[in-house]
Design an enzyme around this catalytic site. Structure first.
Site, PDB file in Angstrom:
ATOM      1  N   ASP A  91       0.815  -1.219   0.000  1.00 57.48           N
ATOM      2  CA  ASP A  91       0.000   0.000   0.000  1.00 57.48           C
ATOM      3  C   ASP A  91       0.847   1.268   0.000  1.00 57.48           C
ATOM      4  O   ASP A  91       2.007   1.258   0.442  1.00 57.48           O
ATOM      5  CB  ASP A  91      -0.918   0.042   1.228  1.00 57.48           C
ATOM      6  CG  ASP A  91      -2.064  -0.942   1.120  1.00 57.48           C
ATOM      7  OD1 ASP A  91      -2.067  -1.735   0.170  1.00 57.48           O
ATOM      8  OD2 ASP A  91      -2.947  -0.917   2.004  1.00 57.48           O
ATOM      9  N   ASP A  92       0.232   2.346  -0.476  1.00 61.11           N
ATOM     10  CA  ASP A  92       0.682   3.738  -0.301  1.00 61.11           C
ATOM     11  C   ASP A  92       1.760   4.198  -1.271  1.00 61.11           C
ATOM     12  O   ASP A  92       2.158   5.361  -1.238  1.00 61.11           O
ATOM     13  CB  ASP A  92       1.188   4.003   1.126  1.00 61.11           C
ATOM     14  CG  ASP A  92       0.134   3.759   2.172  1.00 61.11           C
ATOM     15  OD1 ASP A  92      -1.054   3.678   1.792  1.00 61.11           O
ATOM     16  OD2 ASP A  92       0.479   3.650   3.361  1.00 61.11           O
ATOM     17  N   HIS A 142      -5.750   3.066  -4.520  1.00 63.21           N
ATOM     18  CA  HIS A 142      -5.732   3.321  -3.078  1.00 63.21           C
ATOM     19  C   HIS A 142      -6.093   4.792  -2.807  1.00 63.21           C
ATOM     20  O   HIS A 142      -5.603   5.386  -1.846  1.00 63.21           O
ATOM     21  CB  HIS A 142      -4.353   2.992  -2.521  1.00 63.21           C
ATOM     22  CG  HIS A 142      -4.322   2.759  -1.029  1.00 63.21           C
ATOM     23  ND1 HIS A 142      -5.226   1.951  -0.388  1.00 63.21           N
ATOM     24  CD2 HIS A 142      -3.472   3.225  -0.064  1.00 63.21           C
ATOM     25  CE1 HIS A 142      -4.952   1.921   0.907  1.00 63.21           C
ATOM     26  NE2 HIS A 142      -3.897   2.693   1.133  1.00 63.21           N
ATOM     27  N   HIS A 146      -5.187   9.534  -0.126  1.00 61.76           N
ATOM     28  CA  HIS A 146      -5.260   8.727   1.094  1.00 61.76           C
ATOM     29  C   HIS A 146      -6.158   9.307   2.190  1.00 61.76           C
ATOM     30  O   HIS A 146      -5.770   9.327   3.364  1.00 61.76           O
ATOM     31  CB  HIS A 146      -3.847   8.517   1.646  1.00 61.76           C
ATOM     32  CG  HIS A 146      -3.709   7.248   2.451  1.00 61.76           C
ATOM     33  ND1 HIS A 146      -4.012   7.170   3.790  1.00 61.76           N
ATOM     34  CD2 HIS A 146      -3.288   6.011   2.090  1.00 61.76           C
ATOM     35  CE1 HIS A 146      -3.776   5.943   4.236  1.00 61.76           C
ATOM     36  NE2 HIS A 146      -3.332   5.220   3.218  1.00 61.76           N
ATOM     37  N   HIS A 244       3.623  -2.572   3.143  1.00 65.86           N
ATOM     38  CA  HIS A 244       3.699  -1.193   2.645  1.00 65.86           C
ATOM     39  C   HIS A 244       5.038  -0.983   1.954  1.00 65.86           C
ATOM     40  O   HIS A 244       6.079  -1.450   2.424  1.00 65.86           O
ATOM     41  CB  HIS A 244       3.554  -0.183   3.788  1.00 65.86           C
ATOM     42  CG  HIS A 244       2.205  -0.207   4.442  1.00 65.86           C
ATOM     43  ND1 HIS A 244       1.866  -1.134   5.399  1.00 65.86           N
ATOM     44  CD2 HIS A 244       1.105   0.596   4.275  1.00 65.86           C
ATOM     45  CE1 HIS A 244       0.624  -0.922   5.804  1.00 65.86           C
ATOM     46  NE2 HIS A 244       0.140   0.117   5.135  1.00 65.86           N
TER      47      HIS A 244
END
Length: 722
Positions: A91-92, A142, A146, A244
């Site tokens: 993620d991210d 995603h 965020h 991540h």
């Protein structure tokens, strides 16, 4: 016909080029900074995280089902990955430091995974998204920057999805149907807010992928803990693993992959994409046409903005270095200059008492010339005054002749420009020392005497006086007063010590006649004849010094238009003079010394630094809008404090009232921008080969007389002479 009717007849006025080009540069810089704030999640960012809510609206089959939720149809379905199958999700990202390391570890063990990217990071690092796709990994959304979607409106959710897809299309030319909401967890932890978002996302055509195991690598618990948290909880069970590749230091994540991948592979696990694990068609869809070009245009603009901001950041460091270097040099060398010339035993040599010639070139100076001549008549040094009327059409010469002041004579000539007028005056001068002043300037009684004393040193070829703003009662005048005292006269002390004075001010300067003759007199090659002649004297081996007590009071421009015209000519003329004398950089002797000391300093402090100085204010504005506001304002106040310190020291040296410094902050915010635009336009004129004409400023005759000896109040103002 009225002026308004005449304008209507001519049609709409166009924005002058001198305003248009700098305006376009300013708009481009602002646009790039806004885009940078946009893609760095600093614009419209929402860092709130909602508290868990009830789960009574979440279907039981979802709470007890698998981590992959398909809510695209009327009834939601869930899916689990098969046994001995691991779907590694990250993620991210993408992150320029950690994503390549994660990809390297996956490639090392021929593993595939799913990267849930944010649009902001994808737009900034499109090359990493392309690498993910090229190496066979799957991409999921995603959001763009965020936020917790449970706290957002549906319009905001649509915007987050659309911008995320736009970045993906621009980076890799694809769309995706996979989505993972920020701050999500396992399916059994889904609450009512999260379920509402999942249903809405499903209605937009997306499959929501949560996780079976959370490595908690975001907390950096250590490599062993990350591996333990990530492992499937049941023997041989499949799992979607949450990791991540961005959001902080991910060194533990990379190290955990290096141990976890071979260990699970040896136990018979395979590492694959989500759709491959579920046996469905790929989540990727190729995009084309307008959608593709729109994405490419967005990512391209972000790339240009990122590169440009990188350049601007470097330039900010350059201007910061130049500003503090200049301030440090000014304070130190001005102190040394003041200590030297104010020593009781200091002397330039034998006192200079012989008469001198004062030249006053005048073109349409009817409103000012009488004040100028009267001030010279009060001189305490023997002088002859020659007023060179350069083809005036307002009766300037008639005013002088009507005054019938002893020792003052008028020389008339057809209009030929200031250099020609001065050369004509030099030809008529009866003495070996020639003082030059402007037709809108007044001298104190002691000005000429103080100005010529340095000629007691036979090495001195020219002397710069202390030009001061006489009409400082307006805001523009006050700003110029600060500039003259600090920016000009403090600089002249610096250049005096370094023996590379760049300019003898046209308002108050003195020359040896022999020195002028040796360099060919005043030249019209540039629009800054005072800078041109000063540099020529240096190259001829003469010393040029500063006489701080030789004060002259000049009428500064009183409108933005007039100030623009004056500074445009100065800036462009200075560039012309630097270019004209560029060979001094490689010459020997006095010329080479000036070329390798004076020209770089003049270029850095008078051309480069003023052009880059507004970056300080641009980054101030950026920091106030996007943060960190406190640190940004504190840094700007620090720079302002250093400027105020230098200005206060300059005012103390000149024995000026400190109250004028109250307008210094406003001067730095507004006046500096005007000087930037003027200098930028000068650069554009120079680079495009334009030719700037001499621009005569309108004068009012506001400066009547200089203060009496010992009186440091403002010069009196009076009505113009009729």
């Amino acid at each position: 016909m009225s002026k308004a009717a005449h304008r209507r007849q001519r049609g709409p006025r166009r924005l002058p080029l001198r305003y248009l080009l700098p305006s376009l540069v300013l708009v481009a810089v602002v646009a790039m900074m806004l885009l940078r704030g946009y893609v760095h999640s600093e614009f419209l960012a929402d860092h709130r995280v909602g508290a868990p809510t009830a789960q009574d609206e979440v279907p039981r089959e979802v709470l007890e089902g698998g981590p992959v939720i398909d809510a695209r149809g009327p009834e939601p379905t869930t899916h689990r990955v098969p046994d001995r199958t691991i779907v590694l999700t990250f993620d991210d990202g993408p992150d320029p430091t950690w994503t390549p390391k994660v990809l390297d570890e996956l490639a090392r063990y021929d593993a595939r995974g799913v990267f849930f990217i944010t649009g902001a990071m994808a737009a900034r690092h499109p090359e990493l998204v392309r690498r993910m796709v090229d190496e066979g990994h799957e991409i999921g959304l995603h959001t763009f920057n965020h936020p917790d979607l449970g706290l957002q409106t549906r319009d905001r959710i649509d915007w987050e999805l659309a911008q995320n897809q736009l970045s993906l299309a621009g980076a890799a030319g694809i769309r995706t149907s996979l989505f993972r909401p920020p701050y999500s967890s396992h399916s059994h932890a889904l609450d009512n807010n999260g379920w509402e978002v999942t249903r809405y996302i499903g209605g937009r055509g997306y499959i929501t992928a949560l996780n079976d195991t959370d490595s908690k690598d975001w907390a950096r618990p250590g490599v062993d803990a990350i591996i333990e948290n990530a492992m499937p909880k049941e023997e041989d069970a499949g799992a979607i693993v949450l990791l991540h590749d961005a959001g902080g230091d991910r060194s533990q994540t990379v190290a955990a992959l290096g141990r976890m991948l071979p260990e699970l592979r040896d136990r018979g696990y395979r590492f694959t994409n989500l759709t491959e694990a579920l046996g469905t068609r790929s989540a990727h869809t190729q995009v084309s046409g307008f959608e593709l070009w729109k994405g490419k245009a967005f990512v391209g603009a972000v790339t240009v903005s990122k590169n440009a901001m990188g350049v601007l950041t470097v330039l900010l460091a350059v201007i910061g270095t130049l500003v503090f270097a200049r301030f440090g040099m000014m304070l130190l060398l001005s102190f040394l200059h003041a200590r030297r010339v104010r020593r009781p035993d200091f002397s330039w040599g034998p006192p200079v008492t012989e008469p001198v010639t004062v030249l006053v070139p005048a073109y349409n100076e009817r409103k000012c010339i009488a004040n100028t001549v009267r001030s010279l008549a009060r001189s305490d040094h023997p002088i002859e005054v020659i007023v060179i009327d350069d083809g005036s059409s307002d009766g300037t010469a008639d005013v002088v002749e009507a005054m019938a002041v002893p020792g003052v004579r008028v020389v008339r000539q057809p209009n030929g420009g200031k250099p020609a007028a001065l050369n004509n005056g030099i030809a008529h001068a009866g003495h070996d020392i020639v003082v030059m002043m402007d037709g809108d300037t007044v001298f104190e009684p002691s000005t000429v005497r103080e100005l010529v004393q340095p000629f007691g040193d036979p090495e001195v070829g020219a002397v710069a006086g202390n030009a001061k703003v006489g009409n400082r009662d307006t805001l523009i005048g006050a700003w110029q007063h600060i500039e003259y005292v600090m920016g000009f006269n403090l600089d002249r002390r610096l250049y005096d010590v370094l023996r590379c004075m760049p300019t003898i001010p046209g308002a108050v300067g003195a020359f040896r006649r022999t020195a002028l003759e040796r360099v060919g007199g005043m030249s019209d090659d540039t629009l800054a004849e005072d800078t041109d002649i000063t540099m020529a004297l240096h190259r001829d081996g003469w010393r040029v010094v500063y006489a701080e007590k030789a004060r002259a009071w000049t009428e500064a421009p009183e409108s933005v238009q007039q100030l623009w015209s004056q500074r445009y000519r100065w800036s462009y003329g200075t560039m012309q003079a630097i270019w004209k004398h560029r060979r001094a950089l490689v010459e020997r002797g006095a010329s080479g010394r000036f070329g390798r000391v004076g020209l770089p300093l003049v270029s850095a402090f008078m051309v480069v630094a003023p052009l880059l100085a507004p970056l300080i204010d641009v980054f101030l504005l950026y920091g106030i809008i996007f943060g960190p506001t406190g640190k940004t304002v504190l840094a700007w106040l620090g720079v302002l404090g250093v400027q105020a310190l230098c200005a206060a020291y300059a005012f103390r040296l000149d024995r000026e009232k400190m109250t004028h410094l109250l307008s210094l902050p406003l001067q730095q915010i507004l006046y500096r921008q005007l000087m930037y635009v003027v200098l930028l336009q000068s650069w554009i004129t120079a680079l495009t080969g334009g030719r700037l004409r001499w621009q005569k400023l309108r004068r009012t005759g506001a400066v009547d007389a200089a203060p009496a000896a010992g009186d440091r109040t403002e010069p009196r103002e009076t009505s113009p002479v009729a």
